[in-house]
Scaffold this motif. Structure first.
Motif, PDB file in Angstrom:
ATOM      1  N   SER A   1       0.822  -1.217   0.000  1.00  0.00           N
ATOM      2  CA  SER A   1       0.000   0.000   0.000  1.00  0.00           C
ATOM      3  C   SER A   1       0.849   1.258   0.000  1.00  0.00           C
ATOM      4  O   SER A   1       0.465   2.272  -0.607  1.00  0.00           O
ATOM      5  N   LEU A   2       2.010   1.222   0.658  1.00  0.00           N
ATOM      6  CA  LEU A   2       2.914   2.375   0.644  1.00  0.00           C
ATOM      7  C   LEU A   2       3.738   2.388  -0.637  1.00  0.00           C
ATOM      8  O   LEU A   2       3.923   3.437  -1.262  1.00  0.00           O
ATOM      9  N   TRP A   3       4.233   1.234  -1.033  1.00  0.00           N
ATOM     10  CA  TRP A   3       5.053   1.137  -2.241  1.00  0.00           C
ATOM     11  C   TRP A   3       4.255   1.547  -3.484  1.00  0.00           C
ATOM     12  O   TRP A   3       4.819   2.070  -4.451  1.00  0.00           O
TER      13      TRP A   3
ATOM     14  N   ARG B   1       1.950   3.886  -3.645  1.00  0.00           N
ATOM     15  CA  ARG B   1       1.523   5.280  -3.663  1.00  0.00           C
ATOM     16  C   ARG B   1       2.104   5.994  -4.884  1.00  0.00           C
ATOM     17  O   ARG B   1       3.300   5.902  -5.166  1.00  0.00           O
TER      18      ARG B   1
ATOM     19  N   ARG C   1       5.302   8.110  -4.599  1.00  0.00           N
ATOM     20  CA  ARG C   1       6.635   7.506  -4.468  1.00  0.00           C
ATOM     21  C   ARG C   1       7.535   7.843  -5.656  1.00  0.00           C
ATOM     22  O   ARG C   1       8.759   7.933  -5.516  1.00  0.00           O
TER      23      ARG C   1
ATOM     24  N   TRP D   1       5.124   9.758   6.554  1.00  0.00           N
ATOM     25  CA  TRP D   1       3.891   9.071   6.214  1.00  0.00           C
ATOM     26  C   TRP D   1       3.368   8.327   7.436  1.00  0.00           C
ATOM     27  O   TRP D   1       4.142   7.784   8.228  1.00  0.00           O
TER      28      TRP D   1
ATOM     29  N   THR E   1       0.235   5.548   8.901  1.00  0.00           N
ATOM     30  CA  THR E   1      -0.908   4.650   8.747  1.00  0.00           C
ATOM     31  C   THR E   1      -1.578   4.470  10.098  1.00  0.00           C
ATOM     32  O   THR E   1      -0.906   4.391  11.131  1.00  0.00           O
TER      33      THR E   1
ATOM     34  N   GLY F   1      -1.352  -0.376   8.013  1.00  0.00           N
ATOM     35  CA  GLY F   1      -0.729  -0.384   6.702  1.00  0.00           C
ATOM     36  C   GLY F   1      -1.681  -0.501   5.535  1.00  0.00           C
ATOM     37  O   GLY F   1      -1.231  -0.546   4.383  1.00  0.00           O
TER      38      GLY F   1
ATOM     39  N   SER G   1      -3.801   1.834   4.537  1.00  0.00           N
ATOM     40  CA  SER G   1      -3.781   3.126   3.855  1.00  0.00           C
ATOM     41  C   SER G   1      -2.779   4.035   4.544  1.00  0.00           C
ATOM     42  O   SER G   1      -2.396   3.804   5.704  1.00  0.00           O
ATOM     43  N   TRP G   2      -2.368   5.089   3.831  1.00  0.00           N
ATOM     44  CA  TRP G   2      -1.319   5.985   4.328  1.00  0.00           C
ATOM     45  C   TRP G   2      -1.689   7.427   4.037  1.00  0.00           C
ATOM     46  O   TRP G   2      -2.339   7.725   3.024  1.00  0.00           O
TER      47      TRP G   2
END
Length: 362
Positions: free
Chosen positions: A134-136, A138, A141, A177, A179, A183, A185-186
């Motif tokens: 979910s972070l990767w 975004r 990024r 960032w 969550t 993890g 959503s961010w």
């Protein structure tokens, strides 16, 4: 490990091994050396059951992770965080692990921050890892960039000790960032930070901020301190906003910051000259401490080299123990100093260690 011993043991991750330190009275000594000759980029100190992790950066052989079940007496190689195959045509940095830059544990989960800027999690203490997709995934990024390294990286991981599923990460250069749903959503939370290295129209862009290090006060977890590339910032509202601290003497530039475990007003910094120098101000090592939330600072030099000193303190090179009085500080040229009075006086532990990447108490 009982709380009464947490200021008596520490670990120093260096370019040529992992040193375990033990303290008797005011004196620290090297009790054990593991991974002789290997760069140890980060460690997770022993948990209550004695388990700990060490991340190695072996160059041609890649990054590796080792685990210990007996507080560092013996080690076994475990799994290493790995990216899934990179989709054809994917933009941005290669999906390939360069280095493990951060390790933290909370409520049975171990988190690893890496270069490039990814977050991995393990629920079995390093036997397996999964990418926090979910972070990767975004879209922001793709605007992140390296700060000191060729690729962006996650160096600060701050679980919220009172709220399950809440975690903050800081990225060079990609802002802060958070969550709140474990993890899923961010949200980008670097409001108030400013990047003087950017053109004026982009200096306030939250997504390109370079927080060198972010730490959270364990007893007052809504208070966070940040040593930023462009100065010092503090948040009192759990990163909803950040306020610049402009009172630091010598310099507001640096990499390391430590916060008192029970007093959120008290924090320590290792000031240095900025981009064009990267060394202590006037080639004399010093530590700045605030006891009032940044309204004022004290500068301490006793016991630290004051002539011809070219030591830089990396992001993870300054640590405070759970008692709030014992500190350790390690440098890029292998100097290691200890304080037993909140940073007011320092004693040399060694000047001949390998370059120091991280210092952590038990």
């Amino acid at each position: 490990m009982s709380s009464s011993t947490r200021s008596d043991r520490a670990w120093v991750a260096t370019r040529k091994g992992l040193f375990e330190l033990q303290r008797k009275g005011a004196d620290w000594r090297i009790a054990r050396l593991n991974f002789l000759g290997d760069p140890v980029s980060m460690l997770l100190p022993p948990q209550a059951d004695g388990r700990m992790l060490a991340a190695l950066n072996l160059g041609h052989f890649g990054a590796k992770v080792h685990a210990s079940d007996d507080a560092g007496a013996s080690w076994q190689e475990v799994a290493t965080p790995a990216f899934p195959p990179q989709p054809e045509g994917a933009e941005g940095v290669p999906w390939k692990l360069v280095q493990i830059w951060a390790l933290e544990a909370e409520r049975g989960t171990v988190w690893a921050g890496t270069l490039p800027g990814a977050l991995f999690r393990s629920s079995d203490f390093g036997r397996s890892w999964s990418l926090v997709e979910s972070l990767w995934a975004r879209p922001e990024r793709h605007q992140w960039f390296g700060g000191g390294y060729d690729v962006p990286g996650i160096h600060s991981i701050c679980p919220h000790p009172q709220r399950d599923g809440e975690l903050l990460v800081a990225i060079s250069c990609g802002g802060v960032w958070v969550t709140r749903d474990d993890g899923a959503s961010w949200s980008l939370q670097a409001s108030g930070m400013r990047a003087p290295y950017m053109p004026p129209e982009g200096a306030d862009d939250q997504n390109i901020q370079d927080p060198h290090r972010v730490v959270r006060c364990p007893a007052a977890p809504d208070v966070l301190w940040c040593q930023h590339h462009g100065g010092i910032w503090r948040s009192g509202d759990n990163a909803a906003s950040w306020q610049e601290v402009t009172t630091a003497p010598l310099s507001s530039f640096g990499f390391a910051v430590a916060v008192h475990p029970t007093d959120p007003q008290r924090a320590w910094f290792a000031p240095g000259q900025a981009d064009e120098r990267r060394l202590p101000v006037d080639a004399a090592l010093a530590v700045n401490r605030t006891r009032d939330g940044g309204a004022g600072f004290e500068t301490f030099r006793a016991g630290l080299p004051q002539q011809h000193c070219y030591d830089l303190v990396y992001r993870h090179g300054l640590a405070v123990a759970d008692d709030g009085e014992h500190l350790l500080m390690g440098s890029t040229t292998g100097g290691l100093w200890a304080s037993a009075d909140g940073g007011e006086h320092w004693a040399e532990v060694s000047l001949t260690l390998p370059p120091i990447y991280a210092v952590r108490f038990g």
